[in-house]
Design a protein around this motif. Structure first.
Motif, PDB file in Angstrom:
ATOM      1  N   ARG A  87      66.833 -10.850  67.702  1.00  0.00           N
ATOM      2  CA  ARG A  87      67.490  -9.594  68.051  1.00  0.00           C
ATOM      3  C   ARG A  87      68.926  -9.637  67.530  1.00  0.00           C
ATOM      4  O   ARG A  87      69.634 -10.623  67.735  1.00  0.00           O
ATOM      5  CB  ARG A  87      67.519  -9.386  69.565  1.00  0.00           C
ATOM      6  N   SER A  88      69.353  -8.576  66.849  1.00  0.00           N
ATOM      7  CA  SER A  88      70.735  -8.469  66.373  1.00  0.00           C
ATOM      8  C   SER A  88      71.565  -7.755  67.425  1.00  0.00           C
ATOM      9  O   SER A  88      71.162  -6.711  67.928  1.00  0.00           O
ATOM     10  CB  SER A  88      70.794  -7.695  65.053  1.00  0.00           C
ATOM     11  N   VAL A  89      72.705  -8.303  67.744  1.00  0.00           N
ATOM     12  CA  VAL A  89      73.628  -7.695  68.712  1.00  0.00           C
ATOM     13  C   VAL A  89      74.926  -7.408  67.969  1.00  0.00           C
ATOM     14  O   VAL A  89      75.585  -8.323  67.486  1.00  0.00           O
ATOM     15  CB  VAL A  89      73.885  -8.623  69.913  1.00  0.00           C
ATOM     16  N   ILE A  90      75.282  -6.132  67.849  1.00  0.00           N
ATOM     17  CA  ILE A  90      76.452  -5.744  67.062  1.00  0.00           C
ATOM     18  C   ILE A  90      77.473  -5.037  67.945  1.00  0.00           C
ATOM     19  O   ILE A  90      77.234  -4.811  69.125  1.00  0.00           O
ATOM     20  CB  ILE A  90      76.037  -4.827  65.884  1.00  0.00           C
ATOM     21  N   GLY A  91      78.594  -4.699  67.357  1.00  0.00           N
ATOM     22  CA  GLY A  91      79.605  -3.910  68.058  1.00  0.00           C
ATOM     23  C   GLY A  91      80.857  -4.665  68.425  1.00  0.00           C
ATOM     24  O   GLY A  91      81.754  -4.108  69.050  1.00  0.00           O
ATOM     25  N   TYR A  92      80.967  -5.941  68.028  1.00  0.00           N
ATOM     26  CA  TYR A  92      82.138  -6.732  68.414  1.00  0.00           C
ATOM     27  C   TYR A  92      83.398  -6.324  67.651  1.00  0.00           C
ATOM     28  O   TYR A  92      84.507  -6.585  68.075  1.00  0.00           O
ATOM     29  CB  TYR A  92      81.865  -8.223  68.181  1.00  0.00           C
ATOM     30  N   LEU A  93      83.224  -5.693  66.493  1.00  0.00           N
ATOM     31  CA  LEU A  93      84.348  -5.344  65.639  1.00  0.00           C
ATOM     32  C   LEU A  93      84.584  -3.844  65.625  1.00  0.00           C
ATOM     33  O   LEU A  93      85.213  -3.314  64.727  1.00  0.00           O
ATOM     34  CB  LEU A  93      84.057  -5.836  64.211  1.00  0.00           C
ATOM     35  N   HIS A  94      84.084  -3.136  66.628  1.00  0.00           N
ATOM     36  CA  HIS A  94      84.090  -1.674  66.601  1.00  0.00           C
ATOM     37  C   HIS A  94      85.505  -1.139  66.453  1.00  0.00           C
ATOM     38  O   HIS A  94      86.398  -1.473  67.223  1.00  0.00           O
ATOM     39  CB  HIS A  94      83.449  -1.113  67.873  1.00  0.00           C
ATOM     40  N   THR A  95      85.707  -0.286  65.437  1.00  0.00           N
ATOM     41  CA  THR A  95      87.047   0.214  65.113  1.00  0.00           C
ATOM     42  C   THR A  95      87.200   1.713  65.314  1.00  0.00           C
ATOM     43  O   THR A  95      88.321   2.204  65.298  1.00  0.00           O
ATOM     44  CB  THR A  95      87.382  -0.114  63.647  1.00  0.00           C
ATOM     45  N   GLY A  96      86.113   2.455  65.453  1.00  0.00           N
ATOM     46  CA  GLY A  96      86.214   3.890  65.650  1.00  0.00           C
ATOM     47  C   GLY A  96      86.811   4.622  64.460  1.00  0.00           C
ATOM     48  O   GLY A  96      87.498   5.636  64.616  1.00  0.00           O
ATOM     49  N   ILE A  97      86.556   4.099  63.253  1.00  0.00           N
ATOM     50  CA  ILE A  97      87.166   4.669  62.053  1.00  0.00           C
ATOM     51  C   ILE A  97      86.748   6.121  61.856  1.00  0.00           C
ATOM     52  O   ILE A  97      87.577   6.990  61.553  1.00  0.00           O
ATOM     53  CB  ILE A  97      86.808   3.812  60.815  1.00  0.00           C
ATOM     54  N   GLU A  98      85.464   6.408  62.026  1.00  0.00           N
ATOM     55  CA  GLU A  98      84.979   7.770  61.785  1.00  0.00           C
ATOM     56  C   GLU A  98      85.648   8.772  62.724  1.00  0.00           C
ATOM     57  O   GLU A  98      86.023   9.875  62.314  1.00  0.00           O
ATOM     58  CB  GLU A  98      83.454   7.812  61.939  1.00  0.00           C
ATOM     59  N   LYS A  99      85.801   8.406  63.982  1.00  0.00           N
ATOM     60  CA  LYS A  99      86.447   9.306  64.942  1.00  0.00           C
ATOM     61  C   LYS A  99      87.937   9.442  64.631  1.00  0.00           C
ATOM     62  O   LYS A  99      88.510  10.518  64.793  1.00  0.00           O
ATOM     63  CB  LYS A  99      86.235   8.781  66.371  1.00  0.00           C
ATOM     64  N   ASN A 100      88.564   8.375  64.186  1.00  0.00           N
ATOM     65  CA  ASN A 100      89.986   8.448  63.817  1.00  0.00           C
ATOM     66  C   ASN A 100      90.212   9.429  62.681  1.00  0.00           C
ATOM     67  O   ASN A 100      91.242  10.119  62.652  1.00  0.00           O
ATOM     68  CB  ASN A 100      90.494   7.061  63.401  1.00  0.00           C
ATOM     69  N   CYS A 101      89.252   9.476  61.738  1.00  0.00           N
ATOM     70  CA  CYS A 101      89.403  10.388  60.596  1.00  0.00           C
ATOM     71  C   CYS A 101      89.485  11.848  61.045  1.00  0.00           C
ATOM     72  O   CYS A 101      90.104  12.679  60.372  1.00  0.00           O
ATOM     73  CB  CYS A 101      88.230  10.224  59.626  1.00  0.00           C
ATOM     74  N   GLU A 102      88.848  12.169  62.164  1.00  0.00           N
ATOM     75  CA  GLU A 102      88.822  13.548  62.633  1.00  0.00           C
ATOM     76  C   GLU A 102      90.155  13.982  63.231  1.00  0.00           C
ATOM     77  O   GLU A 102      90.344  15.153  63.555  1.00  0.00           O
ATOM     78  CB  GLU A 102      87.691  13.713  63.657  1.00  0.00           C
TER      79      GLU A 102
END
Length: 456
Positions: A87-102
């Motif tokens: 199982r892959s567990v991701i999200g440790y580096l979450h930066t919210g780049i897409e939301k910041n662009c808005e």
């Protein structure tokens, strides 16, 4: 609700029927506030409990481990050394780049998206800017399009060198790390000379480029091509003919073409399964249809094939760079529309940065209209007609697409990037389950994921 895994927090004892008469099992310590118990639990206990009845064991790989390419966590269920479930567990580096662009102007968004795939930042800049230009209904000047191709292919070589360097190190070939990063330094030095920055360049802008190439760019790029032409054969000598390297990769991480299509896998992983899908050929952009180059493929669909394909892709990138140098002609690198071209007339001033002194003199002392326009363009940005677009490009890891939605304002309504690392990571269970734990490392390396793109 089941109380099977519950404990009485006041005494630290098991309250399930089987353990109701048990003694205290939690670690405790006396404090001024009373006795404090340390208990662990959560979903990890449930995972371990599933494996108690047989010889299976659950092992954490990562998230801080070189073999997981940074901050990727893998939960492995194993029988002996064989992986039965992953199982892959991701999200440790979450930066919210897409939301910041808005919350930024369309041009400022480039500074954010370039930080997603930090090994190939120019690819993300390219997809984003092509999408903005499609919404605006404009096209970058011919010189800007060719310079974009030149930068993208230099960047592609650098990205593939990191794949060989880190993948080799993870499999025990430490010389790969030394050689790979030696060559990558050549790439980064060149990109720094051409764009001003080693990484996260924000050099490709809506409408063209931030500025033209330095005067000696032709000599510098030609020198780089000669250096790489002489050094790339070393990788064949060190790896391709090396029996240990071949045995570690051949037949490992098998993923056939139907599995790739079902999972949406693209890039070298898909081409290693026999499908010659490369957006530079199938859906050309930025004058790629004017270049002559080959798309390497294989039918082996394993880690070995992906290694060979990436080495050959570096040779093909050098072919494209040589052609781009011959095709380049003088001309503007930004659209003529002054309502879009930002920053306006950017060039290096006497202080080594900022706008040219002539432009500063004009907007500060000669034309109030120019000053007002410059101020509003930089602070508010240009307006983009309402609509939504999706524009894909071929990054070193596969199809990287930018989906942008505009409501007619100076900021994006929605930004979403289809990141190939994120999609390709879905193939990890299919590649690794049934194989040895040592082969998990080779499988991850062959996908070459960048967690900045996965956790954007």
């Amino acid at each position: 609700m089941s109380t099977e895994h519950l404990a009485d927090v006041t005494t630290g004892t098991d309250t399930s029927p089987q353990g109701s008469d048990s003694t205290e099992y939690a670690d405790s310590r006396d404090t001024t506030e009373g006795r404090v118990y340390s208990v662990s639990g959560g979903d990890w206990d449930d995972v371990v409990a599933d494996a108690l009845h047989d010889e299976r064991m659950v092992i954490n790989m990562g998230p801080q481990h070189p073999s997981t390419h940074g901050v990727l966590r893998l939960v492995l269920e194993m029988e002996g050394e064989t992986v039965t479930q992953l199982r892959s567990v991701i999200g440790y580096l979450h930066t919210g780049i897409e939301k910041n662009c808005e919350y930024r102007t369309w041009t400022q968004g480039v500074t954010f998206v370039t930080r997603m795939d930090y090994l190939a930042p120019l690819s993300t800049e390219m997809a984003y800017c092509l999408a903005v230009e499609k919404l605006l209904g404009i096209q970058a000047p011919p010189r800007a399009e060719l310079l974009r191709v030149l930068l993208l292919e230099i960047n592609r070589i650098g990205s593939h060198l990191v794949y060989i360097a880190t993948g080799g190190m993870e499999l025990g070939a430490t010389t790969a790390m030394t050689l790979g990063f030696r060559e990558r330094e050549e790439v980064l030095h060149l990109l720094e000379h051409l764009t001003g920055l080693r990484m996260n360049h924000a050099f490709i802008r809506p409408g063209g480029l931030a500025q033209d190439m330095p005067a000696d760019y032709h000599e510098k790029v030609t020198e780089f091509v000669k250096t790489m032409d002489s050094r790339l054969p070393l990788y064949d000598k060190l790896f391709t003919g090396q029996p240990i390297w071949r045995n570690r990769l051949k037949g490992v991480g098998y993923l056939p073409v139907d599995a790739c299509l079902a999972l949406g896998v693209t890039g070298p992983v898909l081409r290693s399964a026999g499908l010659p899908w490369d957006l530079r050929k199938t859906e050309p952009y930025s004058r790629y249809d004017e270049f002559e180059f080959d798309i390497p493929t294989s039918n082996d669909a394993d880690c070995w094939a992906r290694y060979l394909i990436r080495v050959e892709e570096m040779h093909q990138s050098l072919r494209i760079i040589k052609q781009a140098l011959k095709m380049l002609e003088p001309g503007p690198v930004m659209v003529e529309d002054k309502k879009i071209a930002w920053p306006a007339q950017l060039s290096v001033g006497s202080d080594g940065m900022g706008n040219s002194l002539e432009h500063v003199r004009k907007i500060m002392g000669q034309s109030m209209e120019s000053l007002i326009h410059h101020f509003k363009l930089v602070t508010e940005g240009f307006k983009v007609p309402p609509g939504q677009v999706y524009v894909p490009v071929e990054s070193p890891r596969g199809e990287l697409g930018a989906h942008l939605v505009s409501d007619g304002g100076t900021r994006p309504l929605r930004v979403h990037v289809r990141e190939p690392s994120f999609v390709n990571l879905q193939s990890m269970p299919a590649m690794a389950e049934g194989g040895l734990v040592a082969d998990v490392i080779a499988a991850i390396a062959s996908i070459d994921p960048v967690m900045g793109g996965v956790d954007r």
